[in-house]
Design an enzyme around this catalytic site. Structure first.
Site, PDB file in Angstrom:
ATOM      1  N   ASN A   8       1.022  -1.260  -0.096  1.00  0.00           N
ATOM      2  CA  ASN A   8      -0.120  -0.033  -0.015  1.00  0.00           C
ATOM      3  C   ASN A   8       0.951   1.427  -0.256  1.00  0.00           C
ATOM      4  O   ASN A   8       1.473   1.638   0.965  1.00  0.00           O
ATOM      5  CB  ASN A   8      -0.892  -0.017   1.265  1.00  0.00           C
ATOM      6  CG  ASN A   8      -1.796   1.237   1.260  1.00  0.00           C
ATOM      7  OD1 ASN A   8      -1.875   2.025   0.579  1.00  0.00           O
ATOM      8  ND2 ASN A   8      -2.370   1.414   2.507  1.00  0.00           N
ATOM      9  N   TRP A   9       1.033   1.791  -1.039  1.00  0.00           N
ATOM     10  CA  TRP A   9       1.858   3.177  -1.291  1.00  0.00           C
ATOM     11  C   TRP A   9       1.420   4.063  -0.718  1.00  0.00           C
ATOM     12  O   TRP A   9       2.076   5.168  -0.561  1.00  0.00           O
ATOM     13  CB  TRP A   9       1.999   3.226  -2.894  1.00  0.00           C
ATOM     14  CG  TRP A   9       3.029   2.317  -3.505  1.00  0.00           C
ATOM     15  CD1 TRP A   9       3.342   1.047  -2.994  1.00  0.00           C
ATOM     16  CD2 TRP A   9       3.612   2.409  -4.757  1.00  0.00           C
ATOM     17  NE1 TRP A   9       4.006   0.515  -4.095  1.00  0.00           N
ATOM     18  CE2 TRP A   9       4.235   1.446  -5.215  1.00  0.00           C
ATOM     19  CE3 TRP A   9       3.368   3.449  -5.821  1.00  0.00           C
ATOM     20  CZ2 TRP A   9       4.821   1.057  -6.381  1.00  0.00           C
ATOM     21  CZ3 TRP A   9       4.179   3.218  -7.221  1.00  0.00           C
ATOM     22  CH2 TRP A   9       4.742   2.194  -7.117  1.00  0.00           C
ATOM     23  N   HIS A 103      -9.922   1.197   4.942  1.00  0.00           N
ATOM     24  CA  HIS A 103      -8.343   1.295   5.516  1.00  0.00           C
ATOM     25  C   HIS A 103      -8.780   2.421   6.741  1.00  0.00           C
ATOM     26  O   HIS A 103      -9.515   3.373   6.745  1.00  0.00           O
ATOM     27  CB  HIS A 103      -7.414   1.887   4.617  1.00  0.00           C
ATOM     28  CG  HIS A 103      -6.088   1.778   5.113  1.00  0.00           C
ATOM     29  ND1 HIS A 103      -5.635   2.995   5.789  1.00  0.00           N
ATOM     30  CD2 HIS A 103      -5.035   1.056   4.992  1.00  0.00           C
ATOM     31  CE1 HIS A 103      -4.527   2.802   6.278  1.00  0.00           C
ATOM     32  NE2 HIS A 103      -4.045   1.485   5.646  1.00  0.00           N
ATOM     33  N   GLU A 174      -5.385  -4.748  10.651  1.00  0.00           N
ATOM     34  CA  GLU A 174      -4.664  -3.581  10.831  1.00  0.00           C
ATOM     35  C   GLU A 174      -4.960  -2.695  12.182  1.00  0.00           C
ATOM     36  O   GLU A 174      -5.674  -1.968  12.044  1.00  0.00           O
ATOM     37  CB  GLU A 174      -4.511  -2.777   9.789  1.00  0.00           C
ATOM     38  CG  GLU A 174      -4.243  -3.506   8.440  1.00  0.00           C
ATOM     39  CD  GLU A 174      -3.560  -2.200   7.254  1.00  0.00           C
ATOM     40  OE1 GLU A 174      -2.511  -2.595   6.880  1.00  0.00           O
ATOM     41  OE2 GLU A 174      -4.371  -1.474   6.942  1.00  0.00           O
ATOM     42  N   SER A 224       3.085  -1.466  10.577  1.00  0.00           N
ATOM     43  CA  SER A 224       4.848  -1.316  10.969  1.00  0.00           C
ATOM     44  C   SER A 224       5.439  -2.497  10.565  1.00  0.00           C
ATOM     45  O   SER A 224       6.523  -2.980  10.824  1.00  0.00           O
ATOM     46  CB  SER A 224       5.054  -1.123  12.292  1.00  0.00           C
ATOM     47  OG  SER A 224       4.517   0.184  12.415  1.00  0.00           O
TER      48      SER A 224
HETATM   49  P1  PGA Z   1       2.654   0.615   7.610  1.00  0.00           P
HETATM   50  O1  PGA Z   1       1.084   0.797   6.970  1.00  0.00           O
HETATM   51  O2  PGA Z   1       2.979  -0.566   7.171  1.00  0.00           O
HETATM   52  O3  PGA Z   1       3.379   1.819   7.347  1.00  0.00           O
HETATM   53  O4  PGA Z   1       2.255   0.724   9.242  1.00  0.00           O
HETATM   54  C1  PGA Z   1       0.276   0.108   7.037  1.00  0.00           C
HETATM   55  C2  PGA Z   1      -0.989   0.527   6.458  1.00  0.00           C
HETATM   56  O5  PGA Z   1      -1.528   1.274   7.135  1.00  0.00           O
HETATM   57  O6  PGA Z   1      -1.914  -0.146   5.476  1.00  0.00           O
END
Ligand code: PGA
Length: 262
Positions: A8-9, A103, A174, A224
């Site tokens: 996910n950019w 998201h 997430e 993360s």
């Molecule tokens: P992150 O983002 O890997 O920078 O924590 C994950 C996300 O929000 O989809």
């Protein structure tokens, strides 16, 4: 079950040249991945046309091309007076096979409700997209209310989705507190905690859909994930991969992560 790595950019990078570099790098690195691992690149909308040809051309050359395109959002109508929106059919026409919906950044910054996300999920499914449906609590409270929070996100987000559509669904767990852009974020690396959540999500799905098909829905972890910790999310019994945000636009991170799951 196949393993998924979703990149996910978010709103990165700043220009098409850089986007091309990140795409090429990811595309090349994906060559080394073992069979059964699928990469889903989700760039900002404006860069999707740059990559859609390469994806189709690649599919012509390499059978079982393990790299797919996804979008980070879409609307719940196919066309019309909806200034600023992008429809699932536009995405399909650019060889996008996936869309991320629900998201936490869309929920928290753009006030997307479970009800709105549900409309998007149903319409995107009808339009032939696979859904990466994100759920996850903002906080972990000591009374374990976060389980109810997640259950509610799933029940309301997937309301009236037909059981036959479940094979187009991926659930991304997430926890918001673990997402790297949040202050003091830290990945949730504890295997027991990850398994508990995955089982809980599956149980919630089973209570809703009452079909064994729910055992085929990939559940992935996001928050993360980076080159130093990605191994903690491999081989977790009930997880089928992970979603990478911040690290997915960094060459060094991608190289180490893809190299490590050969
Ligand atoms: P992150 O983002 O890997 O920078 O924590 C994950 C996300 O929000 O989809």
């Amino acid at each position: 079950m196949k393993q998924l790595i979703v990149a996910n950019w978010k709103m990165n990078p700043q220009n098409a040249g850089e986007a091309q570099n990140i795409f090429n790098f990811t595309y090349k690195s994906s060559d080394k991945l073992k069979k059964g691992v699928e990469i889903i690149i989700c760039p900002p909308f404006v860069y999707i046309p740059l990559f859609s040809k390469k994806i189709t051309a690649g599919a012509g050359i390499k059978k079982n091309l393990n790299i797919k395109l996804g979008a980070q959002n879409c609307f719940f109508e196919s066309k019309g007076a909806f200034t600023g929106e992008i429809s699932p059919s536009m995405l399909r026409n650019l060889n996008c096979e996936y869309v991320i919906l629900g998201h936490s950044e869309r929920r928290n910054i753009f006030s997307e409700t479970n009800d709105l996300i549900n409309k998007k999920i149903k319409f995107a499914l009808k339009s032939g997209l696979n859904i990466i449906f994100c759920v996850g609590e903002n906080l972990r409270d000591e009374e374990f209310n976060y389980f109810n929070f997640i259950k509610n996100q799933i029940e309301e987000g997937l309301k009236d989705v037909a059981a036959r559509e479940l094979n187009h669904m991926v659930i991304a767990y997430e926890p918001v507190w673990a997402i790297s852009s949040n202050k003091d974020a830290k990945a949730m690396e504890n295997e027991n905690d990850l398994n508990t959540i995955a089982v809980f999500i599956r149980k919630t799905l089973f209570n809703m859909f009452k079909t064994k098909k729910i055992f085929e829905i990939p559940i992935i972890y996001g928050g993360s994930v980076n080159k130093d910790n990605f191994k903690s999310f491999l081989n977790i019994h009930d997880l089928s991969g992970f979603l990478i945000g911040g690290a997915s636009v960094k060459a060094e991170e991608i190289k180490k992560i893809f190299g490590g799951i050969l």
